[in-house]
Design a protein around this motif. Structure first.
Motif, short mmCIF file in Angstrom:
data_model
loop_
_atom_site.label_atom_id
_atom_site.label_comp_id
_atom_site.label_asym_id
_atom_site.label_seq_id
_atom_site.Cartn_x
_atom_site.Cartn_y
_atom_site.Cartn_z
N UNK A 51 0.85 -1.19 0.00
CA UNK A 51 0.00 0.00 0.00
C UNK A 51 0.88 1.23 0.00
N UNK A 52 0.57 2.17 -0.86
CA UNK A 52 1.31 3.41 -0.98
C UNK A 52 0.38 4.57 -0.60
N UNK A 53 0.88 5.50 0.22
CA UNK A 53 0.05 6.61 0.69
C UNK A 53 0.78 7.94 0.54
N UNK A 54 -0.01 9.02 0.57
CA UNK A 54 0.56 10.36 0.50
C UNK A 54 -0.46 11.36 1.04
N UNK A 55 0.03 12.56 1.40
CA UNK A 55 -0.87 13.59 1.92
C UNK A 55 -0.56 13.93 3.37
N UNK A 56 -1.59 14.36 4.09
CA UNK A 56 -1.46 14.79 5.48
C UNK A 56 -1.08 13.60 6.35
N UNK A 57 -0.10 13.78 7.24
CA UNK A 57 0.43 12.68 8.03
C UNK A 57 0.54 13.05 9.51
N UNK A 58 -0.32 13.96 9.96
CA UNK A 58 -0.20 14.46 11.33
C UNK A 58 -0.37 13.39 12.39
N UNK A 59 -1.03 12.27 12.06
CA UNK A 59 -1.22 11.18 13.02
C UNK A 59 -0.59 9.88 12.53
N UNK A 60 0.23 9.97 11.51
CA UNK A 60 0.87 8.77 10.98
C UNK A 60 0.02 8.00 10.01
N UNK A 61 -1.07 8.62 9.50
CA UNK A 61 -2.00 7.92 8.61
C UNK A 61 -1.39 7.55 7.26
N UNK A 75 9.73 13.98 22.57
CA UNK A 75 8.49 14.07 21.84
C UNK A 75 7.96 12.72 21.32
N UNK A 76 8.73 11.66 21.52
CA UNK A 76 8.30 10.36 21.00
C UNK A 76 8.56 10.27 19.51
N UNK A 77 7.66 9.59 18.79
CA UNK A 77 7.84 9.41 17.35
C UNK A 77 7.69 10.74 16.62
N UNK A 78 8.60 10.99 15.70
CA UNK A 78 8.56 12.23 14.91
C UNK A 78 7.87 11.94 13.59
N UNK A 79 6.83 12.69 13.28
CA UNK A 79 6.06 12.49 12.07
C UNK A 79 6.20 13.69 11.14
N UNK A 80 6.50 13.47 9.87
CA UNK A 80 6.42 14.59 8.93
C UNK A 80 4.96 14.97 8.74
N UNK A 81 4.66 16.25 8.77
CA UNK A 81 3.25 16.68 8.73
C UNK A 81 2.61 16.37 7.38
N UNK A 82 3.38 16.47 6.31
CA UNK A 82 2.86 16.22 4.96
C UNK A 82 3.85 15.35 4.21
N UNK A 83 3.32 14.36 3.49
CA UNK A 83 4.14 13.51 2.62
C UNK A 83 3.73 13.83 1.19
#
Length: 206
Positions: free
Chosen positions: A44-54, A65-73
């Motif tokens: 599965x390939x995803x892109x877009x908003x990633x504020x919660x790791x979606x 801060x725990x896991x660091x997530x890029x806000x947008x992919x």
């Protein structure tokens, strides 16, 4: 041409048998308000908003801060642990995929149990849930799913015996479980503050 080739291979096959008709089945694509995912040859390939790791992308961990997530992919990115998946569905801030073997995995926001790997106790409260899980994580007790669909904050799957199982936010009974009839023990004693608002693992719809 690739899609046309898959359609030719699957011509005449029953809809339920598409998974077995081609080496890489006709991929599904789904989009929520802020992110998009598609089944591709490797998973599965995803892109877009990633504020919660979606989108399933994280950049490591930080002690503060725990896991660091890029806000947008910005571009389609393969989600680790999704090899062999044949269906994808996107929720508000989470994503779920169904594998050919009937298992379901989810990732992203888990504030309301959307990832589905928490305690099966109906009195589990959202206060102890994880804010997000950015890696594909198997949903508990689901081994023979034939379909999975995500809502804004909950998801449901149909299993091969025709049963429906749901998990996640249940405030409006969208998971099909009547939390109003359940009394949960909390530190303050029995209460009808119903953590059944949140189903952290699949429950069978009556």
């Amino acid at each position: 041409d690739h899609i046309r080739g898959l359609l030719e291979k699957c011509k005449g096959c029953p809809r339920s048998g598409l998974d077995d008709c081609a080496p890489h089945p006709l991929g599904t694509l789904d989009t929520s308000g802020h992110h998009t995912c598609a089944v591709v040859a490797d998973g599965i390939s995803c892109w877009g908003h990633n504020n919660a790791g979606q989108v399933g992308v994280f950049e490591g961990t930080d002690p503060a801060f725990g896991t660091i997530l890029p806000d947008v992919v910005l571009s389609p990115t393969l989600v680790a642990g999704t090899s062999g998946m044949v269906q994808v569905t996107t929720g508000g801030y989470f994503t779920c995929g169904r594998a050919m073997d009937g298992t379901v995995s989810c990732w992203g926001q888990d504030q309301f149990g959307e990832v589905g790997d928490g305690p099966t106790d109906l009195c589990y409260g959202d206060a102890t849930s994880k804010p997000y899980v950015p890696t594909a994580t198997k949903v508990k007790n689901i081994a023979d799913a034939i379909d999975v669909e995500a809502g804004a904050f909950h998801a449901c799957t149909v299993t091969s015996d025709g049963a429906v199982w749901c998990w996640g936010f249940n405030h409006s009974y969208q998971c099909g479980i009547d939390w109003g009839s359940i009394i949960c023990d909390t530190d303050a004693g029995p209460t009808e503050y119903l953590s059944n608002y949140t189903l952290a693992a699949p429950q069978k719809v009556p």
